[in-house]
Enzyme design. Structure first.
Site, PDB file in Angstrom:
ATOM      1  N   LYS A  13      81.227  99.518 -33.481  1.00 14.05           N
ATOM      2  CA  LYS A  13      80.429 100.238 -34.206  1.00 14.05           C
ATOM      3  C   LYS A  13      80.784 100.699 -35.557  1.00 14.05           C
ATOM      4  O   LYS A  13      79.924 100.456 -36.409  1.00 14.05           O
ATOM      5  CB  LYS A  13      80.410 101.833 -33.502  1.00 14.05           C
ATOM      6  N   ARG A  88      77.486 112.067 -29.112  1.00 12.36           N
ATOM      7  CA  ARG A  88      78.246 111.491 -28.035  1.00 12.36           C
ATOM      8  C   ARG A  88      78.112 112.221 -26.465  1.00 12.36           C
ATOM      9  O   ARG A  88      78.513 111.866 -25.518  1.00 12.36           O
ATOM     10  CB  ARG A  88      79.926 111.868 -28.335  1.00 12.36           C
ATOM     11  N   ARG A 127      93.924  95.947 -31.956  1.00 16.47           N
ATOM     12  CA  ARG A 127      93.396  96.715 -33.401  1.00 16.47           C
ATOM     13  C   ARG A 127      94.371  97.205 -34.151  1.00 16.47           C
ATOM     14  O   ARG A 127      95.256  98.205 -33.907  1.00 16.47           O
ATOM     15  CB  ARG A 127      92.500  97.595 -33.071  1.00 16.47           C
ATOM     16  N   ARG A 157      96.239 102.841 -34.217  1.00 17.10           N
ATOM     17  CA  ARG A 157      95.628 104.623 -33.987  1.00 17.10           C
ATOM     18  C   ARG A 157      96.375 104.867 -32.933  1.00 17.10           C
ATOM     19  O   ARG A 157      96.546 104.214 -31.896  1.00 17.10           O
ATOM     20  CB  ARG A 157      94.006 104.346 -33.990  1.00 17.10           C
ATOM     21  N   ARG A 168      89.193 107.112 -22.749  1.00 18.00           N
ATOM     22  CA  ARG A 168      88.151 107.017 -23.915  1.00 18.00           C
ATOM     23  C   ARG A 168      86.920 106.574 -23.103  1.00 18.00           C
ATOM     24  O   ARG A 168      85.657 106.857 -23.112  1.00 18.00           O
ATOM     25  CB  ARG A 168      88.380 106.600 -24.959  1.00 18.00           C
TER      26      ARG A 168
HETATM   27  P1  ADP Z   1      86.028 105.348 -30.784  1.00 25.32           P
HETATM   28  O1  ADP Z   1      84.469 105.026 -31.071  1.00 25.32           O
HETATM   29  O2  ADP Z   1      86.499 103.989 -31.159  1.00 25.32           O
HETATM   30  O3  ADP Z   1      86.750 106.317 -29.788  1.00 25.32           O
HETATM   31  P2  ADP Z   1      85.936 107.327 -32.973  1.00 25.32           P
HETATM   32  O4  ADP Z   1      86.663 107.313 -34.286  1.00 25.32           O
HETATM   33  O5  ADP Z   1      84.500 107.451 -32.950  1.00 25.32           O
HETATM   34  O6  ADP Z   1      86.580 106.177 -32.351  1.00 25.32           O
HETATM   35  O7  ADP Z   1      86.624 108.624 -32.404  1.00 25.32           O
HETATM   36  C1  ADP Z   1      87.799 108.835 -32.152  1.00 25.32           C
HETATM   37  C2  ADP Z   1      87.956 110.287 -31.211  1.00 25.32           C
HETATM   38  O8  ADP Z   1      87.405 111.273 -32.212  1.00 25.32           O
HETATM   39  C3  ADP Z   1      87.281 110.337 -29.903  1.00 25.32           C
HETATM   40  O9  ADP Z   1      87.980 109.900 -28.925  1.00 25.32           O
HETATM   41  C4  ADP Z   1      87.038 111.949 -29.647  1.00 25.32           C
HETATM   42  O10 ADP Z   1      88.097 112.616 -29.541  1.00 25.32           O
HETATM   43  C5  ADP Z   1      86.567 112.265 -31.567  1.00 25.32           C
HETATM   44  N1  ADP Z   1      85.361 112.108 -31.661  1.00 25.32           N
HETATM   45  C6  ADP Z   1      84.660 111.516 -32.512  1.00 25.32           C
HETATM   46  N2  ADP Z   1      83.326 111.761 -32.694  1.00 25.32           N
HETATM   47  C7  ADP Z   1      82.993 112.657 -31.856  1.00 25.32           C
HETATM   48  C8  ADP Z   1      82.017 113.447 -31.189  1.00 25.32           C
HETATM   49  N3  ADP Z   1      80.633 113.170 -31.915  1.00 25.32           N
HETATM   50  N4  ADP Z   1      82.158 114.468 -30.431  1.00 25.32           N
HETATM   51  C9  ADP Z   1      83.117 114.810 -30.006  1.00 25.32           C
HETATM   52  N5  ADP Z   1      84.479 114.304 -30.365  1.00 25.32           N
HETATM   53  C10 ADP Z   1      84.331 113.104 -31.267  1.00 25.32           C
END
Ligand code: ADP
Length: 214
Positions: A13, A88, A127, A157, A168
């Site tokens: 994404k 989410r 990654r 990360r 996740r």
């Molecule tokens: P990925 O999609 O690879 O898990 P992101 O950078 O989108 O990576 O998200 C990393 C972390 O940030 C998630 O595991 C969560 O803890 C938090 N996070 C990101 N976006 C949201 C959201 N919309 N609602 C709740 N937590 C979020």
């Protein structure tokens, strides 16, 4: 153009959102990046968010919604945006719909980027990111090295450890995947195969979006 990229962690994404934002000339809004930013700055919100992120859990909605609302109220998001990592769960999707309605806007499309779980675990555990330019590279888990563009030492990360990746993914299937049906019912969903080269996947998404918009 206002659209959402929906998909499991590691579906690509973020990478695709950067490309599509440039292509359609709209800002890329990623809640994960907004959260990592407040964590790095050790703000109150950041301190609350950090433990959830490190455990692979969703950060509480009120924190994420506040960050998102502030970001979308900036002028550059007026004409459109690509949302990455948000919504989410159903509560976040409802809040977004309400928010857009208030300002007289609506989403054009929701792209579901589809990649099998096995490939995701493999992708995320290899990654590596550049701390300066944010580009990501595929290297073996113990390889690392430097960014070919900036020369900076690449990092992994902290939530890309295998046990957190699994967590996740579970969170995605339990809380985020129901959004596929949510947007399907609203006639907004387009399915895109996320397996392929970056260019191939970008073209597929762009085509699907153009079709959804017309
Ligand atoms: P990925 O999609 O690879 O898990 P992101 O950078 O989108 O990576 O998200 C990393 C972390 O940030 C998630 O595991 C969560 O803890 C938090 N996070 C990101 N976006 C949201 C959201 N919309 N609602 C709740 N937590 C979020």
């Amino acid at each position: 153009m206002r659209f959402i990229l929906l998909g499991p962690p590691g579906a690509g994404k973020g990478t695709q959102a950067v490309r599509l934002a440039e292509r359609f000339n709209v800002p890329h809004v990623a809640t994960g990046d907004l959260l990592r930013f407040v964590v790095e700055w050790e703000t109150d919100i950041g301190q609350r968010a950090k433990s959830y992120m490190d455990d692979g859990e969703l950060v509480p909605d009120e924190i994420v919604l506040e960050l998102l609302r502030t970001r979308l109220s900036r002028g550059d998001a007026n004409e459109g945006f690509v949302l990455d990592g948000f919504p989410r769960n159903v509560a976040q999707a409802d809040a977004l719909e309400e928010n857009l309605q208030e300002i007289g806007h609506k989403l054009d499309a929701v792209v579901s980027l589809e990649v099998p779980d096995d490939l995701i675990v493999q992708r995320l555990s290899s990654r590596w990111s550049c701390p300066t330019c944010g580009r990501t590279f595929n290297r073996p888990p113990d390889a690392g090295g430097n960014c070919p563009v900036d020369g900076m030492k690449l990092f992994q990360r902290s939530d890309d450890r295998p046990e957190v990746i699994r967590k996740r993914l579970n969170v995605f299937h339990a809380q985020t995947a129901p959004l596929i049906a949510y947007y399907e019912q609203r006639g907004m969903l387009v399915h895109v195969d996320g397996v392929g080269t970056l260019d191939e996947v970008e073209e597929r998404i762009a085509k699907a979006m153009e079709a959804a918009k017309s």
